[in-house]
Enzyme design. Structure first.
Site, PDB file in Angstrom:
ATOM      1  N   GLY A 143      67.728  20.964  68.294  1.00  0.00           N
ATOM      2  CA  GLY A 143      66.736  19.980  67.909  1.00  0.00           C
ATOM      3  C   GLY A 143      67.159  18.561  68.227  1.00  0.00           C
ATOM      4  CG  ASP A 144      65.089  15.562  67.601  1.00  0.00           C
ATOM      5  OD1 ASP A 144      64.173  16.110  68.239  1.00  0.00           O
ATOM      6  OD2 ASP A 144      64.912  15.000  66.508  1.00  0.00           O
ATOM      7  N   PRO A 188      65.976  29.640  75.117  1.00  0.00           N
ATOM      8  CG  PRO A 188      66.018  31.763  74.214  1.00  0.00           C
ATOM      9  CD  PRO A 188      66.484  30.376  73.958  1.00  0.00           C
ATOM     10  CG  MET A 189      62.591  26.263  76.321  1.00  0.00           C
ATOM     11  SD  MET A 189      62.779  24.569  76.934  1.00  0.00           S
ATOM     12  CE  MET A 189      64.097  24.800  78.139  1.00  0.00           C
ATOM     13  CB  ALA A 190      57.306  30.721  76.865  1.00  0.00           C
ATOM     14  CB  CYS A 204      57.721  31.725  68.157  1.00  0.00           C
ATOM     15  SG  CYS A 204      56.198  31.309  69.053  1.00  0.00           S
ATOM     16  CE  LYS A 236      66.421  27.943  69.529  1.00  0.00           C
ATOM     17  NZ  LYS A 236      65.090  27.483  69.108  1.00  0.00           N
TER      18      LYS A 236
END
Length: 381
Positions: A210-211, A20-22, A107, A147
């Site tokens: 991550g990455d 999920p990305m705002a 977040c 998450k």
């Protein structure tokens, strides 16, 4: 061979999840990613604030809408009050709004952590437990996942305790971003923490985040850490075809692999840009608003190509699909995919400290309560 991921009754094959990305993972972007993957994987909504959901905020109700082709429907909730989180989970279950609930405890944004929310919250173990219990207990059998990050900083790591609490409260799977809140998006993700979490909670799937900038990164993470799947965020910005690469990589000997990875020309990228902007216009019921919302994606899509700062600026102020198409047509569209377009994209900034409520770190086991102000008025981040 890497096995499919099981999230409650849902089999995710390959074990790949869109993070999920705002402002990014709305229905149009999920559509693009899903199309490139051939409908394989799990694609999570933008963050939905529990308070806004139970209050039926107009923007939130639009964000929680899923296309008929989205199966399973996956929604991420953010909340700080167990009662409100429970009401939101019950509302999703009773009104059949989604098939899977993910909870956000990752977040790192200061306006969230300064009030004890997001990646600050797992430090208060009793509060974390209460929220998880409320979500699972009210989800009506829907799988609930979470998450999180490693912790607040290297001196206040929480992920192993949080993982055990999650197992005890019936959480179905855990995704770990291998950074602390203090790192924000800087430095290098600690994949070894993902391996340690997998060892600590063998009862449920652990996903690594991550990455992951390429499909090869995703496969390497699974092999190095033993995690059960990956969560991909910034790596797919301006590159929704990465999900096709991920399918090819995880299929491996079944006809996939690096030879099947997408290396689109600028002409092919431009076609995706126009489709993305058009989908946003349809979703917002306003072509101009859709093109304006698309502006944030221009730099990501054109990364590495010889476009020029003035051309990028003009693309990023286009106000209609016709204007966007005309500006794209002026470019050298025969350019092949550049090697400089690979690698990191999106935010890479770090922070040296995390803004927290006064006295937050005094006792991780006190019965803390978080102000409702820790939730934004509306959803999406």
């Amino acid at each position: 061979m890497i096995q499919p991921l099981q999230i409650g009754p849902h089999t995710v094959d390959p074990p790949v999840v869109l993070a999920p990305m705002a402002g990014i993972t709305n229905a149009p972007f999920r559509t693009l990613c899903r199309e490139f993957s051939g409908g394989r994987g799990l694609f999570v909504s933008e963050m939905i604030t529990t308070r806004a959901l139970v209050e039926r905020n107009d923007k939130t109700m639009r964000l929680i809408h899923f296309d008929a082709a989205e199966k399973p429907r996956s929604v991420q909730l953010y909340g700080v009050d167990p009662e409100t989180v429970g009401r939101a989970a019950r509302m999703i279950a009773e009104e059949d709004l989604a098939d899977h609930i993910d909870l956000n405890f990752g977040c790192p944004v200061p306006k969230v952590t300064r009030r004890g929310g997001g990646s600050a919250l797992p430090y208060k173990r009793p509060l974390l437990r209460a929220i998880l219990r409320a979500a699972v207990g009210n989800a009506g059998g829907l799988p609930v996942t979470m998450k999180m990050r490693k912790g607040i900083d290297d001196d206040h790591l929480t992920y192993l305790d949080a993982g055990r609490i999650a197992v005890e409260e019936g959480v179905t799977a855990i995704a770990l971003h291998g950074r602390t809140a203090a790192q924000h998006y800087g430095g290098q993700a600690d994949w070894s923490a993902i391996a340690r979490l997998k060892e600590a909670v063998p009862e449920i799937p652990v996903l690594g985040n991550g990455d992951i900038w390429s499909a090869d990164d995703a496969v390497r993470m699974v092999r190095e850490t033993g995690c059960d799947g990956v969560v991909v965020g910034r790596g797919c910005l301006g590159r929704p075809w990465l999900f096709g690469d991920l399918v090819a990589a995880f299929d491996g000997g079944d006809g996939g692999g690096p030879e099947a990875y997408a290396r689109p020309s600028l002409r092919e990228v431009a076609d995706v840009m126009l489709r993305h902007a058009a989908l946003l216009g349809e979703w917002l019921a306003d072509e101009s608003r859709g093109v304006i919302d698309f502006r944030k994606h221009v730099a990501w899509y054109t990364k590495g190509f010889s476009v020029g700062s003035e051309a990028r600026r003009r693309l990023a102020v286009a106000a209609s699909l016709d204007e966007l198409a005309a500006l794209l047509a002026e470019l050298d569209l025969d350019q092949p995919w550049p090697a400089s377009a690979d690698g990191p994209r999106g935010r890479t900034s770090g922070r040296s400290r995390v803004v927290l409520p006064d006295g937050w770190l005094a006792d991780p086991y006190d019965e803390a309560a978080v102000s409702a102000e820790a939730e934004q008025d509306t959803s999406g981040g």
